[in-house]
Scaffold this active site. Structure first.
Site, PDB file in Angstrom:
ATOM      1  N   ALA B 339       0.839  -1.201   0.000  1.00  0.00           N
ATOM      2  CA  ALA B 339       0.000   0.000   0.000  1.00  0.00           C
ATOM      3  C   ALA B 339       0.873   1.249   0.000  1.00  0.00           C
ATOM      4  O   ALA B 339       0.591   2.219  -0.695  1.00  0.00           O
ATOM      5  CB  ALA B 339      -0.924   0.002   1.213  1.00  0.00           C
ATOM      6  N   TRP B 342       2.372   1.705  -3.365  1.00  0.00           N
ATOM      7  CA  TRP B 342       1.328   2.088  -4.324  1.00  0.00           C
ATOM      8  C   TRP B 342       1.215   3.617  -4.392  1.00  0.00           C
ATOM      9  O   TRP B 342       0.988   4.184  -5.453  1.00  0.00           O
ATOM     10  CB  TRP B 342      -0.014   1.477  -3.901  1.00  0.00           C
ATOM     11  CG  TRP B 342      -1.158   1.965  -4.744  1.00  0.00           C
ATOM     12  CD1 TRP B 342      -1.483   1.521  -5.998  1.00  0.00           C
ATOM     13  CD2 TRP B 342      -2.109   2.979  -4.432  1.00  0.00           C
ATOM     14  NE1 TRP B 342      -2.568   2.209  -6.468  1.00  0.00           N
ATOM     15  CE2 TRP B 342      -2.976   3.108  -5.528  1.00  0.00           C
ATOM     16  CE3 TRP B 342      -2.311   3.802  -3.313  1.00  0.00           C
ATOM     17  CZ2 TRP B 342      -4.026   4.015  -5.558  1.00  0.00           C
ATOM     18  CZ3 TRP B 342      -3.358   4.699  -3.333  1.00  0.00           C
ATOM     19  CH2 TRP B 342      -4.201   4.807  -4.440  1.00  0.00           C
ATOM     20  N   HIS B 343       1.405   4.280  -3.241  1.00  0.00           N
ATOM     21  CA  HIS B 343       1.297   5.739  -3.225  1.00  0.00           C
ATOM     22  C   HIS B 343       2.408   6.401  -4.035  1.00  0.00           C
ATOM     23  O   HIS B 343       2.206   7.458  -4.609  1.00  0.00           O
ATOM     24  CB  HIS B 343       1.342   6.277  -1.793  1.00  0.00           C
ATOM     25  CG  HIS B 343       0.069   6.057  -1.037  1.00  0.00           C
ATOM     26  ND1 HIS B 343      -0.138   4.963  -0.255  1.00  0.00           N
ATOM     27  CD2 HIS B 343      -1.062   6.794  -0.957  1.00  0.00           C
ATOM     28  CE1 HIS B 343      -1.350   5.037   0.286  1.00  0.00           C
ATOM     29  NE2 HIS B 343      -1.932   6.133  -0.126  1.00  0.00           N
ATOM     30  N   GLY B 344       3.559   5.794  -4.036  1.00  0.00           N
ATOM     31  CA  GLY B 344       4.638   6.405  -4.795  1.00  0.00           C
ATOM     32  C   GLY B 344       5.870   5.531  -4.728  1.00  0.00           C
ATOM     33  O   GLY B 344       6.052   4.745  -3.793  1.00  0.00           O
ATOM     34  N   PHE B 539      -0.499  10.376  -7.208  1.00  0.00           N
ATOM     35  CA  PHE B 539      -0.368   8.937  -6.954  1.00  0.00           C
ATOM     36  C   PHE B 539      -0.932   8.092  -8.086  1.00  0.00           C
ATOM     37  O   PHE B 539      -1.568   8.577  -8.958  1.00  0.00           O
ATOM     38  CB  PHE B 539      -1.051   8.574  -5.647  1.00  0.00           C
ATOM     39  CG  PHE B 539      -0.460   9.303  -4.484  1.00  0.00           C
ATOM     40  CD1 PHE B 539       0.898   9.603  -4.451  1.00  0.00           C
ATOM     41  CD2 PHE B 539      -1.247   9.738  -3.448  1.00  0.00           C
ATOM     42  CE1 PHE B 539       1.443  10.304  -3.394  1.00  0.00           C
ATOM     43  CE2 PHE B 539      -0.703  10.437  -2.385  1.00  0.00           C
ATOM     44  CZ  PHE B 539       0.636  10.718  -2.359  1.00  0.00           C
TER      45      PHE B 539
END
Lengths: 83, 539
Positions: B339, B342-344, B539
């Site tokens: 997770a 996934w944001h960056g 994102f």
């Protein structure tokens, strides 16, 4: 597979997983009705049912279950398809 | 296009709405749906038209895969489909990061490919992978490419969520009632949109400059003072909540204006009394996605393996250390690490994920321990306050990594928060001298100011006012009354009497007035300041 047979097997699984020998399993029984039935035990129960009935559930099927009745219906569908 | 820009508010939105309403009335629903698809393309391509072909290709590919999987649900085809999606995401989002890692480990000097991150790629990749997985298991099917495109593209959720599930979207687009104008739904939509716009432009944007106090100073690797670090980190915690929940409210509101219900994304997360509860209230659609498509599959696979090997599984009533580590801690931390990334692409996001994963694992362990020792009574009021504070601080620390662009910056802020700041080095750049200042002077200077009042207001909203979902719920139910009760929560007898006299008669009016005033303020700011990007757009 016979419905009563499924309920009997599920009762055994649920009593064991939920640590409750007096548990009466009905189709209306929901996870939130039992204090022991959290997300971890839920996975234990589902996987134990997989082993018992020799089927495999995917996560979307598991997410869609509202009560024991839904689980029974799912097992019926899966075991009949296999038969 | 940004929801908070004048061209969106006064150009795109009214035109799109008018076209949608006219087409719904005079033509078939499919025309109105096609109109929304076209409008969404314009919305997406407004900034950078060159990302449109990739998006179109991605939708064509996944729609075709969906058709194939509907006819022959085979696992290799599904894996191929997911792999292509992940490869595209990997190339555009992670190739630079991987090159960096490889270079650090091997000193090979692999050139980092120069790719720009296409807008919204993380969001639309997730939506479509979920779609493929569910088509494979027979849970979903879609034969209309227009409806499929609308599911992916629908402009309220396209850029930064809520992360929708085809199960909740596709039936809505197919339903004729969606294309019949409903004034109540429309009013609810305007209300949510107005609240969201206010959160974004009147609270989140002004808070942005307050985070500089900690984070700009820390860019050089020097730690800001104790108070500055906390002040900046807390300001960011408030900013990101008002920014992202404001965006989500606007998305939900826009959906309702077109008769589409989008899932709620926030439910007062900072009131959570544990980090487990926090994730059930923060970015709820991401949590739902992670649980359904990452955590559960990992946990189920592990449980199957253990059962087959005859090893014990984890149960809260009889917790054991080894099953806890492999069956709770491991899948939780792995899911949250994903997770985070996934944001960056970057170490700070990975650490953000690991921090939350570890916190969730500790939280689960704590619950099990409380249970075994029969200490699992409710906390009581004082305990609740402590629980909220501990949870909040955990979130603040996580967000320091989330906000920082480098690990040096994050650690500088954290050192400051731990009270080991580089005060002397930083003094020169400031107009006051912290060594001669008393704490009271300092607080006065920092907090009794416009920004201080803004922070206090933000906290007041976070802890005392009903959240947008609650507000809409009461609005759609007993129009007015309930909500005003929530707002006017003073325990004073007089206020209560006054409220009982006013609410039944003027509740509806008050509600409209409150939202109207909020919207007026928000629109004034939109017109006076250049629109700022939403934090989640990257994102």
């Amino acid at each position: 597979m016979d419905r009563n047979r499924i309920i009997a097997d599920l009762t055994e699984i649920l009593r064991d997983a939920l640590n409750d020998d007096a548990l009466v399993v009905t189709p209306e029984l929901r996870a939130k009705d039992h204090p022991e039935w959290d997300s971890f035990n839920h996975i234990n129960i589902i996987v134990a049912a997989e082993a018992k009935f020799d089927v495999k559930f995917n996560t979307t099927e598991v997410d869609g279950l509202r009560n024991v009745g839904d689980l029974i219906a799912l097992i019926e569908r899966k075991t009949n398809k296999a038969a | 296009m940004l929801f908070n820009s004048s061209e969106f508010l006064f150009g795109f939105l009214p035109l799109t709405l008018a076209g949608f309403l006219v087409l719904s009335k005079v033509a078939r629903p499919s025309w109105a749906a096609a109109w929304l698809v076209a409008a969404s393309f314009v919305f997406y391509g407004w900034w950078r038209a060159d990302f449109v072909p990739l998006l179109l290709a991605s939708m064509l590919f996944n729609f075709a895969m969906g058709l194939i999987l509907t006819r022959t649900p085979s696992k290799p085809i599904l894996i191929f489909g997911i792999a292509v999606n992940l490869a595209a995401l990997g190339w555009f989002k992670y190739s630079g990061f991987f090159a960096e890692i490889v270079n650090e480990l091997t000193h090979l000097g692999v050139p980092a490919p120069n790719v720009t991150l296409p807008l919204a790629i993380s969001f639309y990749t997730f939506n479509q992978i979920a779609y493929l997985v569910d088509v494979h298991s027979g849970e979903a099917r879609e034969r209309s490419f227009v409806n499929y495109m609308l599911f992916v593209l629908f402009f309220p959720h396209l850029i930064a969520g809520p992360i929708v599930h085809h199960k909740e979207m596709l039936p809505q687009f197919a339903k004729p009632e969606t294309y019949r104008f409903n004034l109540n739904t429309f009013v609810l939509g305007c209300t949510a949109f107005g609240i969201g716009l206010f959160k974004k432009v009147c609270i989140a944007d002004p808070l942005a400059s307050q985070t500089d106090i900690a984070f700009v100073a820390a860019e050089t690797g020097l730690a800001p003072s104790f108070i500055d670090s906390w002040y900046g980190a807390v300001a960011y915690t408030l900013q990101i909540y008002f920014d992202f929940s404001g965006y989500s409210d606007m998305a939900v509101g826009l959906g309702l204006m077109f008769g589409i219900v989008l899932p709620i994304n926030f439910a007062s997360p900072y009131r959570a009394t544990s980090i487990i509860e926090f994730w059930s209230r923060w970015h709820m659609t991401l949590t739902r996605f992670l649980t359904g498509y990452i955590y559960n599959p990992i946990a189920m696979a592990l449980t199957r393996r253990r059962l087959a090997a005859g090893k014990p599984t984890f149960s809260r009533s009889k917790p054991k250390f080894e099953p806890f580590m492999t069956m709770v801690a491991f899948p939780t931390i792995a899911t949250m690490a994903l997770a985070g990334v996934w944001h960056g692409a970057g170490w700070t996001f990975l650490i953000f994920g690991l921090w939350h994963g570890a916190a969730l694992a500790v939280n689960h362990g704590w619950r099990a321990a409380r249970r075994v020792t029969h200490m699992d009574r409710s906390y009581g009021p004082a305990g609740m306050v402590i629980a909220v504070i501990v949870t909040f601080v955990t979130v603040v620390i996580g967000l320091v990594f989330f906000k920082s662009t480098s690990m040096e910056q994050a650690f500088a802020v954290l050192r400051g928060m731990a009270g080991i700041g580089d005060e002397v080095e930083l003094m020169a750049s400031r107009e006051i001298d912290p060594t001669t200042m008393t704490l009271l002077d300092y607080l006065q200077w920092r907090v009794v100011s416009v920004q201080g009042v803004l922070m206090a207001t933000a906290f007041l909203i976070v802890y005392c006012l009903p959240n947008t979902a609650r507000y809409l719920e009461t609005l759609s139910g007993t129009m007015g009354e309930q909500t005003v009760r929530h707002i006017v929560r003073f325990p004073l007898h007089l206020v209560r009497r006054l409220r009982d006299a006013i609410v039944p008669r003027y509740g509806e009016f008050l509600q409209g007035a409150v939202v109207g005033i909020l919207m007026a303020f928000a629109v004034l700011r939109v017109l006076s300041a250049a629109p700022t990007e939403f934090l989640y757009f990257t994102f």
